[in-house]
Design a protein around this motif. Structure first.
Motif, PDB file in Angstrom:
ATOM      1  N   ASP A   7     -17.219 -20.378  37.560  1.00 20.96           N
ATOM      2  CA  ASP A   7     -15.846 -20.138  37.969  1.00 20.96           C
ATOM      3  C   ASP A   7     -15.651 -18.639  38.175  1.00 20.96           C
ATOM      4  O   ASP A   7     -15.982 -17.821  37.308  1.00 20.96           O
ATOM      5  N   ALA A   8     -15.108 -18.273  39.317  1.00 18.71           N
ATOM      6  CA  ALA A   8     -14.910 -16.863  39.639  1.00 18.71           C
ATOM      7  C   ALA A   8     -13.899 -16.212  38.696  1.00 18.71           C
ATOM      8  O   ALA A   8     -14.005 -15.021  38.368  1.00 18.71           O
ATOM      9  N   VAL A  14     -14.625 -11.977  32.181  1.00 15.94           N
ATOM     10  CA  VAL A  14     -15.702 -11.419  31.346  1.00 15.94           C
ATOM     11  C   VAL A  14     -15.958  -9.966  31.712  1.00 15.94           C
ATOM     12  O   VAL A  14     -16.119  -9.089  30.846  1.00 15.94           O
ATOM     13  N   ILE A  15     -15.982  -9.684  33.021  1.00 17.57           N
ATOM     14  CA  ILE A  15     -16.231  -8.302  33.453  1.00 17.57           C
ATOM     15  C   ILE A  15     -15.112  -7.375  33.007  1.00 17.57           C
ATOM     16  O   ILE A  15     -15.342  -6.275  32.481  1.00 17.57           O
ATOM     17  N   SER A  20     -12.929  -3.102  29.490  1.00 15.91           N
ATOM     18  CA  SER A  20     -11.866  -2.662  28.599  1.00 15.91           C
ATOM     19  C   SER A  20     -12.387  -2.431  27.192  1.00 15.91           C
ATOM     20  O   SER A  20     -11.990  -1.483  26.512  1.00 15.91           O
ATOM     21  N   PHE A  21     -13.292  -3.310  26.754  1.00 17.92           N
ATOM     22  CA  PHE A  21     -13.896  -3.147  25.442  1.00 17.92           C
ATOM     23  C   PHE A  21     -14.623  -1.816  25.344  1.00 17.92           C
ATOM     24  O   PHE A  21     -14.509  -1.091  24.346  1.00 17.92           O
ATOM     25  N   SER A  22     -15.353  -1.478  26.393  1.00 17.10           N
ATOM     26  CA  SER A  22     -16.124  -0.225  26.397  1.00 17.10           C
ATOM     27  C   SER A  22     -15.204   0.984  26.390  1.00 17.10           C
ATOM     28  O   SER A  22     -15.455   1.974  25.688  1.00 17.10           O
TER      29      SER A  22
END
Length: 231
Positions: A7-8, A14-15, A20-22
């Motif tokens: 699913d796009a 996820v990307i 944002s996590f980084s």
């Protein structure tokens, strides 16, 4: 074997989450939060964002006001968006201002407070729609058989109505008053009654009337019988 469909939207989520996590990790590390603490900051921000979003959706489905969850969703979104912008080259990560260090150091308390409020906010599920009882169909009225009614002769309209007899009033006899018992007169009155009777007889030639004699003596009407007894 079923083919795995990618699913796009999931890939994009996820990307975006990884980036944002980084960025949050880099900002926390630059603000003096090194080691495992720098990795805990992005987890705290993302968990508060997801929790506020879920509680906001639940309130909307239940028809309740979502003011509190919406506020914490905006706070977590501002923290994530601020970290993304700050690490885009607009901020010197080697010389972080003191105000940003204060904000990063105070974030755990803010996140804990917001998560606690979201977890203890009363939530009532949406009430199911009341099912209306099925109305039973009313039985159709039975067909009226008019064959026998049509065969009967129609009532005659030439007959004259019977004359009404007026009820005669019934005369109720009035009670007859009982005669008052004669009262004995004293001898003086007896002599006076007889003298008046003789006077009346000699003058008119007819016997005297007891009521007239009683009236001349000034006696009450109840003494008429007593006066008549001595005439």
């Amino acid at each position: 074997m079923r083919a795995l469909r990618v699913d796009a939207v999931i890939v994009q989520a996820v990307i975006a989450g990884a980036l944002s996590f980084s960025h949050l990790h880099d900002l926390a590390s630059a603000a003096g939060q090194g080691g495992w603490k720098a990795w805990a900051y992005p987890v705290s921000v993302d968990l508060l964002l997801v929790a506020a979003w879920r509680r906001m959706r639940q309130s909307q489905r239940a028809g309740q006001a979502a003011g509190g969850p919406r506020l914490w969703f905006l706070v977590a979104l501002a923290a994530s968006l601020g970290a993304n912008i700050a690490t885009a080259g607009l901020l010197d990560l080697d010389h972080v201002p003191a105000s940003l260090r204060v904000v990063v150091a105070g974030w755990p308390a803010v996140a804990f407070f917001g998560g606690t409020l979201l977890a203890h906010t009363p939530h009532s599920p949406a009430a199911p729609a009341a099912s209306t009882p099925a109305t039973e169909p009313h039985p159709a009225p039975a067909a009226v058989d008019t064959s026998d009614r049509d065969a009967l002769p129609a009532p005659s309209t030439d007959t004259e109505p019977a004359p009404e007899v007026a009820a005669e009033p019934v005369a109720i006899p009035s009670p007859v008053p009982e005669p008052a018992p004669a009262v004995a007169l004293p001898p003086v009155l007896v002599d006076r009654v007889r003298a008046l009777a003789d006077e009346h007889r000699s003058t008119t030639g007819s016997p005297a009337d007891p009521d007239a004699v009683r009236a001349r003596l000034g006696l009450p009407p109840s003494m008429t019988a007593s006066v008549a007894a001595h005439l």
